[in-house]
Write an enzyme that holds these catalytic residues in place. Structure first.
Site, short mmCIF file in Angstrom:
data_model
loop_
_atom_site.label_atom_id
_atom_site.label_comp_id
_atom_site.label_asym_id
_atom_site.label_seq_id
_atom_site.Cartn_x
_atom_site.Cartn_y
_atom_site.Cartn_z
N ASN A 1 1.57 3.79 1.73
CA ASN A 1 2.34 4.26 2.89
C ASN A 1 3.48 3.33 3.28
O ASN A 1 4.31 3.68 4.11
CB ASN A 1 1.43 4.40 4.12
CG ASN A 1 0.45 5.54 3.99
OD1 ASN A 1 0.60 6.39 3.11
ND2 ASN A 1 -0.56 5.57 4.84
N LYS A 2 3.49 2.13 2.71
CA LYS A 2 4.48 1.15 3.14
C LYS A 2 5.88 1.47 2.57
O LYS A 2 6.00 2.21 1.60
CB LYS A 2 4.04 -0.26 2.73
CG LYS A 2 2.63 -0.64 3.20
CD LYS A 2 2.44 -0.52 4.71
CE LYS A 2 1.30 -1.34 5.25
NZ LYS A 2 -0.02 -0.65 5.30
N ASN A 3 6.92 0.84 3.17
CA ASN A 3 8.29 1.16 2.74
C ASN A 3 8.53 0.86 1.26
O ASN A 3 9.29 1.56 0.60
CB ASN A 3 9.30 0.37 3.57
CG ASN A 3 9.41 0.90 4.99
OD1 ASN A 3 8.43 1.44 5.53
ND2 ASN A 3 10.57 0.77 5.59
N LEU A 4 7.91 -0.21 0.78
CA LEU A 4 7.97 -0.53 -0.65
C LEU A 4 6.53 -0.54 -1.14
O LEU A 4 5.69 -1.27 -0.59
CB LEU A 4 8.62 -1.90 -0.87
CG LEU A 4 8.83 -2.29 -2.35
CD1 LEU A 4 10.10 -3.10 -2.50
CD2 LEU A 4 7.65 -3.05 -2.91
N GLN B 1 0.86 -1.19 0.00
CA GLN B 1 0.00 0.00 0.00
C GLN B 1 0.90 1.25 0.00
O GLN B 1 2.07 1.18 0.36
CB GLN B 1 -0.91 -0.08 1.24
CG GLN B 1 -1.99 0.96 1.33
CD GLN B 1 -1.57 2.16 2.15
OE1 GLN B 1 -0.58 2.11 2.87
NE2 GLN B 1 -2.30 3.25 2.03
#
Ligand SMILES: *Cc1c(COP(=O)(O)O)cnc(C)c1O
Length: 387
Positions: A185-188, A183
């Protein structure tokens, strides 16, 4: 507007020109949904996760639901999890007819307290679903020892832990079923998406069926459906983004860790100069070898302040600083309260859910942002400190 006074959101994804070009290429190719890019992304992820099978899905929620189904969990089964997570974690347990059993958290790691898991196990318990809040894993040795001892499956909600490690091994490169979210907002990120690391080819085959209507194909024209699947496939557009993000991940990762390091120094220095060292502001675990620094979260000492979290967030917003709440205890949501869950059954989660605050942290942040956030936050704490 100078950079110093621009609004700092709590997170923001980074997409470079190569990513934009890769998306354009997929759009021009004539094949935009699941195809060669998804296959390439899965193969690349599999290499990343020590050659374990990996399958991609439309989002992290679908990934976790399919993980539970692959593990054979369903009606009447109990799954032990944490009350401090994005509600998707327990919603997927409910969605397959199983029952989430919430165990309180450890106030330091803010993850499920593994020492309390055994006491929650019943004859119906089938799995443990830990969540690695802000990217910090639980004690993986203890987790898998517990699972082995009690013959339980583990479905790791590693949605926030892409790139995190345990004793030098990547989260996902070992263990049982490990679920990630891509998603925004995630780091990847793939904008929306997720992947599941599985144990063997049979599980991967079942996951493939479950993500697309339960379908299998044989020969040129053969089709069969032998299990009820959904519509949870990732598209090539998303996969192309993921392939580019993977190349950038090491630099994002280094940047997040450097910023987190600066947060510790800046917050401690501000507290000292405001003579607020006795304020019980709780900082994250300073784990710079294992944590991917998905978020930098503080727990506010509300009992020492004449204000609440909403007011602090409002004043930070007025200073141009975005914050977030990740998360209130799930057991306080109406859906869960109506099923008999109570936040007071997990008092540490209740307190932390009320007082946790996510400060901005993302790869594109500037060094000077950290000082501005630390002084803004401590200034507000000083203003509301009880005498
Ligand atoms: C993001 C997230 C999910 C769900 O992932 P989606 O891709 O948004 O469906 C689940 N659990 C946790 C802990 C998350 O942070």
């Amino acid at each position: 507007m100078s950079h110093n006074h621009s609004f700092i959101p709590f997170t923001r994804p980074s997409f470079n020109q190569e990513t934009i070009d890769a998306v354009s290429e997929v759009l021009r190719s004539g094949w935009v949904t699941s195809g060669p890019k998804v296959a390439e992304f899965e193969a690349t992820l599999s290499k990343y996760f020590a050659n374990r099978p990996v399958r991609c899905f439309a989002n992290g929620t679908a990934t976790m639901k399919i993980a539970l189904q692959v593990a054979g969990i369903g009606d009447g089964d109990e799954v032990i999890t944490t009350p401090i997570s994005w509600v998707a974690t327990s919603n997927v347990i409910l969605s397959i007819g199983a029952k989430p059993v919430f165990v309180d958290i450890d106030p330091v790691t803010r993850n499920i307290d593994l020492n309390q898991v055994s006491a929650a196990i019943t004859s119906k318990t089938r799995a443990i679903m830990p969540v690695y809040l802000a990217g910090l894993s639980v004690n993986m040795d203890q987790l898998y020892a517990l699972a082995k001892q009690h013959h339980l499956r583990v479905i790791e909600d590693a949605a926030q832990a892409f790139g995190s490690q345990w004793k030098g091994k990547k989260i996902g490169s070992f263990g049982d079923l490990v679920s990630f979210s891509f998603q925004a907002n995630k780091n990847l990120t793939t904008v929306e998406g997720g992947c599941l690391v599985l144990n063997n080819a049979d599980e991967a085959k079942l996951a493939e069926k479950l993500r697309l209507q339960g379908l299998t194909r044989q020969g040129m024209d053969g089709m069969d459906v032998d299990v009820l699947g959904g519509k949870d496939n990732l598209t090539d557009v998303n996969a192309a983004i993921g392939l580019e993000q993977l190349k950038q991940l090491p630099s994002y990762q280094a940047r997040r860790a450097a910023l987190a390091h600066q947060y510790f120094e800046a917050i401690l220095a501000e507290l000292k100069s405001a003579r607020l060292q006795d304020l019980k502001l709780e900082l994250p675990v300073a784990n710079f070898t294992g944590n991917n620094w998905h978020m930098f979260q503080v727990v506010l000492p509300l009992e020492q302040l004449n204000t609440d979290r909403a007011q602090i967030m409002t004043e930070l917003k007025d200073l141009g600083i975005g914050t977030g709440v990740h998360y209130p205890a799930i057991t306080g949501f109406t859906l869960y309260k109506n099923q008999g869950y109570k936040t007071s059954d997990t008092p540490i989660a209740e307190r932390i859910g009320r007082s946790i605050l996510t400060l901005p942290l993302f790869a594109a942040m500037a060094d000077e942002d950290i000082g501005r956030i630390a002084s803004g936050l401590v200034g507000i704490l000083l203003k509301y400190r009880k005498n």
